[in-house]
Design a protein around this motif. Structure first.
Motif, mmCIF file in Angstrom:
data_model
loop_
_atom_site.group_PDB
_atom_site.id
_atom_site.type_symbol
_atom_site.label_atom_id
_atom_site.label_comp_id
_atom_site.label_asym_id
_atom_site.label_seq_id
_atom_site.Cartn_x
_atom_site.Cartn_y
_atom_site.Cartn_z
ATOM 1 N N HIS A 1 3.523 6.678 4.045
ATOM 2 C CA HIS A 1 3.844 8.060 4.360
ATOM 3 C C HIS A 1 5.365 8.256 4.283
ATOM 4 C CE1 HIS A 1 4.013 11.933 6.350
ATOM 5 N NE2 HIS A 1 2.687 12.014 6.232
ATOM 6 N N VAL B 1 8.820 7.243 -3.044
ATOM 7 C CA VAL B 1 7.694 6.318 -2.912
ATOM 8 C C VAL B 1 6.925 6.310 -4.221
ATOM 9 C CG1 VAL B 1 5.601 5.761 -1.631
ATOM 10 C CG2 VAL B 1 7.550 6.802 -0.448
ATOM 11 N N TYR B 2 6.769 5.132 -4.787
ATOM 12 C CA TYR B 2 6.056 4.991 -6.059
ATOM 13 C C TYR B 2 4.580 4.721 -5.798
ATOM 14 C CZ TYR B 2 4.506 2.997 -10.486
ATOM 15 O OH TYR B 2 3.806 2.727 -11.638
ATOM 16 N N ASP B 3 3.751 5.444 -6.539
ATOM 17 C CA ASP B 3 2.306 5.271 -6.445
ATOM 18 C C ASP B 3 1.823 4.667 -7.762
ATOM 19 O OD1 ASP B 3 -0.359 5.331 -5.976
ATOM 20 O OD2 ASP B 3 -0.528 7.510 -5.779
ATOM 21 N N CYS B 4 1.290 3.456 -7.693
ATOM 22 C CA CYS B 4 0.867 2.777 -8.918
ATOM 23 C C CYS B 4 -0.361 3.421 -9.546
ATOM 24 C CB CYS B 4 0.606 1.299 -8.638
ATOM 25 S SG CYS B 4 -0.744 0.993 -7.479
ATOM 26 N N PHE C 1 8.905 1.357 -2.927
ATOM 27 C CA PHE C 1 9.721 2.548 -2.704
ATOM 28 C C PHE C 1 11.169 2.228 -3.096
ATOM 29 C CE2 PHE C 1 9.960 0.313 1.382
ATOM 30 C CZ PHE C 1 11.311 0.383 1.691
ATOM 31 N N VAL D 1 5.959 9.729 -6.186
ATOM 32 C CA VAL D 1 5.256 10.919 -5.707
ATOM 33 C C VAL D 1 6.070 11.725 -4.717
ATOM 34 C CG1 VAL D 1 3.012 9.865 -6.131
ATOM 35 C CG2 VAL D 1 4.127 9.539 -3.912
ATOM 36 N N ASP E 1 0.850 -1.186 0.000
ATOM 37 C CA ASP E 1 0.000 0.000 0.000
ATOM 38 C C ASP E 1 0.883 1.233 0.000
ATOM 39 O OD1 ASP E 1 -2.208 1.582 0.005
ATOM 40 O OD2 ASP E 1 -3.083 0.772 1.851
ATOM 41 N N THR E 2 0.248 2.384 -0.143
ATOM 42 C CA THR E 2 0.996 3.633 -0.088
ATOM 43 C C THR E 2 1.600 3.815 1.303
ATOM 44 O OG1 THR E 2 -1.031 4.831 0.466
ATOM 45 C CG2 THR E 2 -0.397 4.730 -1.865
ATOM 46 N N HIS F 1 2.818 -1.174 -5.578
ATOM 47 C CA HIS F 1 3.504 -0.120 -4.843
ATOM 48 C C HIS F 1 4.922 -0.566 -4.473
ATOM 49 C CE1 HIS F 1 -0.241 2.148 -4.323
ATOM 50 N NE2 HIS F 1 -0.832 0.983 -4.064
#
Length: 231
Positions: free
Chosen positions: A99, A124-127, A163, A133, A96-97, A161
């Protein structure tokens, strides 16, 4: 100087020049072999240090991943989540995303615990947006953290997701062979050319003096013969 003396001198000079050249070639061969052995040893040592660093990073990122799963109360077992995409770039799969400040705190803690004191950047990569991002430069020098430019972190061709952690100051620690051996060959070559030049010039001077001496002796002999001849 007679022909025999000149021949002996030429032979000794030739043997001397050949001896100098042979000694220089043997010395250069030994120096080149020592240089290759030293380069191979340095490469082996650097490769071992590189492997140790990479292993520490993988273990630290694995611990970070487990802590993230614990914080998110995620019971999923992310098998082999840490991948080394480049010599200085690591990608970690997550569910998951995340912080970014939490990730930075965990990375700082684990890197410090494993004595990894290299500057690093993370993102951090956001699919959902197909982009990294967030990213930040982290240094143990607080001034460098704010002044160092951020890199464009590599976006991997993978789903889900993840990082990434990038070590910008660690492009490669592997030993590369130096090109300075050319200078090692250049100086003896110049010295050898100077010796050959001096040898050739000495031979030319000796032969010229011999020719002048023969001309003088012939002239004196002819004049003496003419003076002794009755008119």
């Amino acid at each position: 100087m007679g022909r025999r003396a000149i021949g002996t001198l030429m032979l000794l000079a030739t043997l001397s020049v050949m001896g100098v050249v042979i000694i220089q070639l043997l010395w250069l061969q030994q120096a080149s072999r020592y240089h290759r052995e030293q380069v191979a040893l340095n490469k082996a040592q650097a490769s071992q240090l590189e492997k140790q660093f990479n292993d520490r990073v993988v273990m630290a990122l694995t611990d970070v991943t487990e802590q993230i799963l614990t914080i998110n109360k995620d019971s999923t077992d992310l098998f082999d989540a840490v991948k080394q995409a480049r010599p200085n770039y690591f990608a970690v799969t997550i569910n998951d995303t995340l912080h970014p400040y939490l990730l930075e705190a965990l990375l700082r803690k684990e890197f410090s615990r494993r004595h990894i004191d290299e500057d690093f950047e993370y993102g951090v990569y956001d699919c959902f947006t197909d982009s990294i991002v967030y990213g930040n430069y982290v240094s143990f020098d607080t001034l460098a953290t704010d002044t160092m430019p951020h890199s464009q972190l590599l976006k991997l061709d993978k789903d889900g997701h993840y990082f990434g952690v990038y070590f910008p100051l660690r492009a490669s620690t592997l030993w590369e062979e130096e090109s300075g051996m050319g200078w090692t060959w250049l100086f003896p070559t110049i010295v050898t050319m100077i010796v050959f030049g001096f040898f050739a010039y000495s031979v030319w001077v000796i032969m010229r003096q011999k020719k002048l001496s023969e001309m003088k002796n012939d002239f004196i002999g002819n004049m003496t013969h003419e003076l002794k001849t009755p008119i």
